[in-house]
Write an enzyme that holds these catalytic residues in place. Structure first.
Site, short mmCIF file in Angstrom:
data_model
loop_
_atom_site.label_atom_id
_atom_site.label_comp_id
_atom_site.label_asym_id
_atom_site.label_seq_id
_atom_site.Cartn_x
_atom_site.Cartn_y
_atom_site.Cartn_z
N CYS A 216 27.84 -20.34 29.17
CA CYS A 216 28.92 -20.85 30.02
C CYS A 216 28.44 -21.81 31.10
O CYS A 216 29.25 -22.38 31.83
CB CYS A 216 29.69 -19.68 30.65
SG CYS A 216 28.76 -18.82 31.93
N SER B 255 -13.97 7.42 -3.23
CA SER B 255 -12.80 7.01 -2.48
C SER B 255 -12.48 8.12 -1.49
O SER B 255 -13.27 9.06 -1.34
CB SER B 255 -11.66 6.79 -3.46
OG SER B 255 -10.57 6.25 -2.78
N CYS C 294 23.20 -20.09 32.42
CA CYS C 294 23.59 -19.34 31.22
C CYS C 294 23.83 -20.32 30.08
O CYS C 294 24.60 -21.27 30.24
CB CYS C 294 24.85 -18.55 31.51
SG CYS C 294 25.59 -17.84 30.04
N ASP D 101 0.83 -1.20 0.00
CA ASP D 101 0.00 0.00 0.00
C ASP D 101 0.87 1.25 0.00
O ASP D 101 0.52 2.26 -0.62
CB ASP D 101 -0.89 0.02 1.24
CG ASP D 101 -1.95 -1.07 1.20
OD1 ASP D 101 -2.73 -1.17 2.15
OD2 ASP D 101 -1.97 -1.83 0.21
N LYS E 87 -10.14 3.36 10.23
CA LYS E 87 -10.25 3.00 8.81
C LYS E 87 -9.98 1.50 8.73
O LYS E 87 -8.84 1.07 8.89
CB LYS E 87 -9.26 3.79 7.96
CG LYS E 87 -9.43 3.54 6.47
CD LYS E 87 -8.60 4.52 5.66
CE LYS E 87 -8.90 4.44 4.18
NZ LYS E 87 -8.66 3.11 3.60
S1 IVH Z 1 -15.99 6.61 4.28
C1 IVH Z 1 -16.99 8.92 0.65
N1 IVH Z 1 -15.29 5.40 6.51
O1 IVH Z 1 -11.69 3.32 2.81
C2 IVH Z 1 -16.56 8.27 1.88
N2 IVH Z 1 -14.42 4.57 4.46
O2 IVH Z 1 -10.05 4.81 0.92
C3 IVH Z 1 -15.92 7.01 1.61
N3 IVH Z 1 -12.97 2.61 4.69
O3 IVH Z 1 -13.74 2.88 0.02
C4 IVH Z 1 -15.84 6.03 2.63
N4 IVH Z 1 -13.12 2.44 6.88
O4 IVH Z 1 -13.50 0.94 1.71
C5 IVH Z 1 -15.17 5.43 5.17
N5 IVH Z 1 -14.75 4.40 8.53
C6 IVH Z 1 -14.66 4.44 7.21
C7 IVH Z 1 -13.87 3.50 6.50
C8 IVH Z 1 -13.78 3.60 5.11
C9 IVH Z 1 -12.60 1.91 5.78
C10 IVH Z 1 -12.53 2.32 3.30
C11 IVH Z 1 -13.65 2.19 2.31
C12 IVH Z 1 -13.37 3.25 1.29
C13 IVH Z 1 -11.89 3.42 1.43
C14 IVH Z 1 -11.42 4.74 0.90
#
Ligand code: IVH
Length: 680
Positions: free
Chosen positions: A419, A87, A416, A38, A121
Site C-alpha cells: 500500500c 557396513s 509497505c 537414502d 557419520k
Molecule cells: S565405521 C565396521 N565410522 O558409513 C565399521 N563408518 O554405513 C564400519 N562412515 O562404510 C565403518 N563415518 O563409509 C565408521 N565415523 C565413521 C563413519 C563411517 C562415515 C561410513 C563408512 C561406512 C558406512 C557404513
C-alpha cells in the site's frame, strides 16, 4: 512390477526386494548415480530385513542384508582386503539405540554401563589406506567388502591423505597398518566444483557424496587431483603391532601418526551422553561444512568388540544412528516481502522448487530484517533449506557467499510494498510493520485467517477469491463476508452461479461456531489455536472473555503477560470492538462449548496428542475435534509432555521424535478405539 500392490507371498516379495536393492547398490556404489533417496533405500532395506526376520527360512547368504556394497567395477584393478570392510547397521531414533545398547550388554554379559565412542557419520565413501613401514602403498575402495578397487594414485592426490606416516617420538613405525576412513567433500568445495561444471556445460553432481565418490573413482588421477577431496580416519583394518585397548586409543594413535581424525568425536562416554550428543549433532548439523547423515556409536573397548564379533555384513559392536533428511540445497530466485495480517513485513525467499523431507518447497521465510542480515541471503544465492519444527521451510544458510557478481546485501523496504504506507518498528520489536490498518495486503490476510480451517472454516474461501473481494472493495473486514450475496459473487472472475451460491451457503454455515474458533478467527496478536482454546476453556462465554482484565488473564495457566496484554488491548481497541460487534450483528452465534461436562472425564481427558502424517479416513482437523470432544488436548509439537502421537502415512520427524522420547504412537484405528472407550 508393482511394489505396493496386492499382498505377495513372502518369498516372492523378498526376492523382489533383494533384486531392487542390488540394483540400487550398483547405481550408488558403482555408478555413483543413485536414483532414489537414502530414505527410500533405507525403507526397502528395512522391509527386507523385517521379512527375513519373520521368515528365517528365506535366509539367503547372498541377500543384500548380509553382504556389503557392490562388486568392484571392471575398469579398476582390484585387490582383496586383509580383513573384510563391513557396513553398519542402522538405528532410526533413540529407541533403536537403546535396543542396540541392550544387545551389547547382554552379549557381553555386562550389567553396568558400556563406554562408547560417538562419531559424526560423514557422507562420503569408505577407503582403506595401506601403509608399509610408514609409506602409503595401496588405497582401496570398500567394493563388496571383500575385494576393493585400487585407487592408490587417486588417493595420493588427496591432500589430507599422508604419503608417509609421522613417527611419534621414539617409536618405530608399524611394518603394516591398514587405515580406514572416509573420503568426502566439504560443502563449499562441492558448490564451487558444481559451479565450474555448470559453466563448462557439464552436469552438476547431485550431492557432495556423489561428487566425492565420482572424484575418487576416476581412471585419470589428474582429474581427482583437481577435486576438493578431504579425508578423516575412523578405524583400522589389520595392524602389525599390538594396539591400544580402546577404539578411542586407536584414534589417538592414528592422530599421532599424522592421520586426520575428526575433532568432533566424543570418546568413552555412556549411553545417555551419547544420546544427548546425537541430539546435539542433529540440531547442529548445518553448522558443519560437510554432510553428516547420522552418528556412529561404537563400543569403545576392543576386547568387547572382539567378544561381540560381526555378522557377514556389519559389526555387532557399532551402529549408525541416522538423521532424517530435512534439508536440501537450492537457489534463491528473489526475495519478496509478504505482509501479514498484523502488518508485519516478512522477507520471503522465492526458491527454485526443491524437495525437503518429502515436501516440495518453493518459498522459505527469512523471518525479519535482522535474520536476513545475519544470514546475508541475496537473490541468486545457493542456500540450504530446512523445515524448522517439521513444517515451516526456512533458509538455514548461504552456501556460496563468495560467489562473484553477487548483488548488494538485501535491504528491507522503508514502505509497505502493498500500500506504500510507512513501514515502522514499534518499541523493542525487530519486526517492521505496515502502519496502515486498511492496507489491502493486511486485509486479505485477516480475511484469509478468519476463514481458515482452524478458524471459522469457510469452505471455498480461497486466496484468489479473497484477493478479488478486497481489490474490488467488496470486503475490507471479515464482517463484510456476511453481506455477500450470490449475485455479487457470481459477477466475479471464474465464478459460476452454482459456486457463488455454495460460498454464500458456506458463509452461512460458518455463522454457528465454537468460542475457541471464534476467538482464534479474530486474529488477536499472539493468540493462536491453542491459546484460543485455553481462553475459551477458562471463560466459557464471549462476554466474559471480552471483559477480562490483564490480571485475570495472567492468572490462567498457560497465559503469560504478552498474551494477556494482546487480548486485553484487542478487546479495548475500537477496531476490536467493531469487529466483534459487527460479527454478532451479522448473526454469528457462539454455540455452547461441546460436551463441557464430558470433557473432564472423556476417554482422552487430560491427555495431550500430536497428529502427524496423513490419516486414512479423516483429516487431522477432524481427528483433533474428536480428541478435544473426548477431553483431550492437541499440541503442535512432540515433547516429553506428549502422551500420544497419532501417526498417519508419511509421518515425518514428529514420529521420530516420539519414538526417541518413548511416546506412545498409535494409528487412526488405535485412536478411534481409544476414543470409543469414552465414558467407560
Ligand atoms: S565405521 C565396521 N565410522 O558409513 C565399521 N563408518 O554405513 C564400519 N562412515 O562404510 C565403518 N563415518 O563409509 C565408521 N565415523 C565413521 C563413519 C563411517 C562415515 C561410513 C563408512 C561406512 C558406512 C557404513
Amino acid at each position: 512390477m508393482d511394489t505396493h500392490g496386492a499382498p505377495q507371498d513372502p518369498a516372492g516379495r523378498a526376492r523382489q526386494l533383494a533384486q531392487e536393492i542390488r540394483e540400487h547398490n550398483y547405481r550408488y556404489y558403482v555408478l555413483d548415480a543413485p536414483v532414489i533417496t537414502d530414505q527410500e533405500y533405507d525403507a526397502l532395506f528395512q522391509e527386507l530385513l523385517a521379512l527375513e526376520t519373520r521368515h528365517p527360512e528365506l535366509a539367503d547368504p547372498a541377500s543384500p542384508t548380509r553382504t556389503v556394497g557392490a562388486p568392484p567395477l571392471d575398469k579398476f584393478d582390484t585387490a582383496p582386503h586383509t580383513l573384510p570392510m563391513l557396513s553398519l547397521d542402522n538405528a532410526f531414533g533413540e529407541a533403536d539405540v537403546r535396543a542396540f545398547d541392550e544387545r551389547v550388554r547382554r552379549a557381553a554379559r555386562l550389567s553396568g554401563p558400556v563406554p562408547y565412542t560417538a562419531e559424526p557419520k560423514m557422507d562420503g565413501l569408505a577407503v582403506e589406506l595401506v601403509y608399509e613401514n610408514g609409506r602409503l602403498v595401496l588405497a582401496l575402495t570398500r567394493g563388496d567388502g571383500v575385494t576393493g578397487e585400487v585407487v592408490t594414485a587417486n588417493a595420493r592426490t588427496v591432500r589430507k591423505v599422508p604419503q608417509t606416516l609421522h613417527a611419534p617420538e621414539g617409536l618405530p613405525l608399524p611394518e603394516r597398518l591398514e587405515v580406514r576412513g572416509e573420503v568426502f567433500m566439504r560443502k563449499p568445495g562441492f558448490l564451487k566444483l558444481n559451479r565450474n561444471r555448470e559453466a563448462m556445460g557439464l552436469p552438476a553432481f547431485a550431492n557432495p557424496r556423489n561428487a566425492a565418490a565420482g572424484s575418487l573413482r576416476q581412471l585419470d588421477s589428474s582429474v581427482t587431483a583437481k577435486r576438493p577431496l578431504d579425508f578423516f580416519a575412523y578405524g583400522i583394518g589389520q595392524a602389525s603391532r599390538p594396539l591400544p585397548e580402546t577404539h578411542s586409543g586407536v584414534l589417538g594413535l592414528l592422530s599421532s601418526l599424522g592421520l586426520p581424525v575428526n575433532p568432533d568425536i566424543r570418546a568413552g562416554i555412556g549411553l545417555e551422553d551419547a544420546l544427548a550428543y546425537y541430539r546435539e549433532l542433529h540440531a547442529r548439523r548445518q553448522d558443519f561444512d560437510y554432510d553428516m547423515d547420522g552418528m556412529v556409536l561404537k563400543a569403545d573397548s576392543l576386547a568387547l568388540q572382539e567378544t561381540l564379533g560381526t555378522t557377514s555384513r556389519s559389526p555387532r559392536w557399532a551402529v549408525a544412528v541416522k538423521f532424517e533428511a530435512v534439508q536440501a540445497q537450492t537457489r534463491v530466485r528473489e526475495i519478496e516481502i509478504s505482509v501479514g495480517r498484523t502488518g508485519a513485513l516478512t522477507p520471503v525467499a522465492l526458491l527454485e522448487p526443491v524437495e525437503v523431507g518429502g515436501v516440495t518447497v518453493a518459498r522459505a521465510t527469512l523471518h525479519n530484517a535482522d535474520e536476513v542480515r545475519r544470514k546475508d541471503v541475496r537473490p541468486g544465492d545457493t542456500v540450504l533449506v530446512q523445515r524448522a519444527g517439521d513444517v515451516i521451510p526456512e533458509v538455514a544458510g548461504v552456501l556460496d557467499p563468495e560467489r562473484p557478481g553477487r548483488p548488494a546485501p538485501f535491504e528491507m523496504p522503508l514502505v509497505c510494498p502493498a500500500c506504500g504506507s510507512d513501514a515502522a518498528r514499534t518499541g523493542e520489536e525487530v519486526v517492521l510493520r505496515c502502519v496502515n490498518p486498511l492496507c489491502p495486503a493486511q486485509v486479505k490476510e485477516r480475511i484469509r485467517h478468519f476463514a481458515s480451517k482452524a478458524a471459522l472454516d469457510i469452505e471455498g474461501m480461497g486466496d484468489k477469491l479473497i484477493a478479488q473481494l478486497v481489490d474490488k472493495g467488496l470486503a475490507s473486514t471479515p464482517v463484510d463476508l456476511f453481506s455477500l450475496t450470490a449475485e455479487t459473487l457470481a459477477a466475479l472472475d471464474r465464478m459460476g452461479k452454482k459456486s457463488a451460491q455454495n460460498i454464500v451457503d458456506a458463509i452461512d454455515r460458518a455463522k454457528e461456531t465454537r468460542l475457541a474458533r471464534f476467538l482464534h478467527a479474530l486474529g488477536i496478536r499472539n493468540v493462536g489455536e491453542h491459546v484460543a482454546e485455553v481462553l475459551a476453556d477458562h471463560f466459557k462465554t464471549l462476554e466474559r472473555t471480552r471483559r477480562a482484565t490483564v490480571e485475570e488473564l495472567t492468572s490462567i495457566y498457560e497465559v503469560g503477560e504478552i498474551v494477556a496484554a494482546s487480548v486485553a488491548e484487542f478487546f479495548a481497541s475500537p477496531e476490536g470492538g467493531r469487529l466483534v460487534d459487527g460479527l454478532l450483528e451479522k448473526g454469528v452465534r457462539i454455540r455452547e462449548e461441546e460436551k463441557p461436562a464430558v470433557s473432564k472425564q472423556g476417554a482422552a481427558a487430560g491427555k495431550t496428542f500430536v497428529l502427524t502424517g496423513t490419516l486414512p479416513a479423516m483429516t487431522r482437523e477432524e481427528a483433533a475435534e474428536k480428541i478435544k470432544a473426548a477431553g483431550g488436548r492437541v499440541a503442535g509439537s512432540v515433547s516429553k509432555a506428549t502422551h500420544y502421537v497419532v501417526a498417519g502415512e508419511k509421518a515425518g520427524s514428529k514420529l521420530d521424535k516420539a519414538r526417541a522420547l518413548g511416546v506412545t504412537v498409535m494409528d487412526e484405528a488405535g485412536l478411534l478405539k481409544m476414543l470409543e472407550g469414552q465414558g467407560e
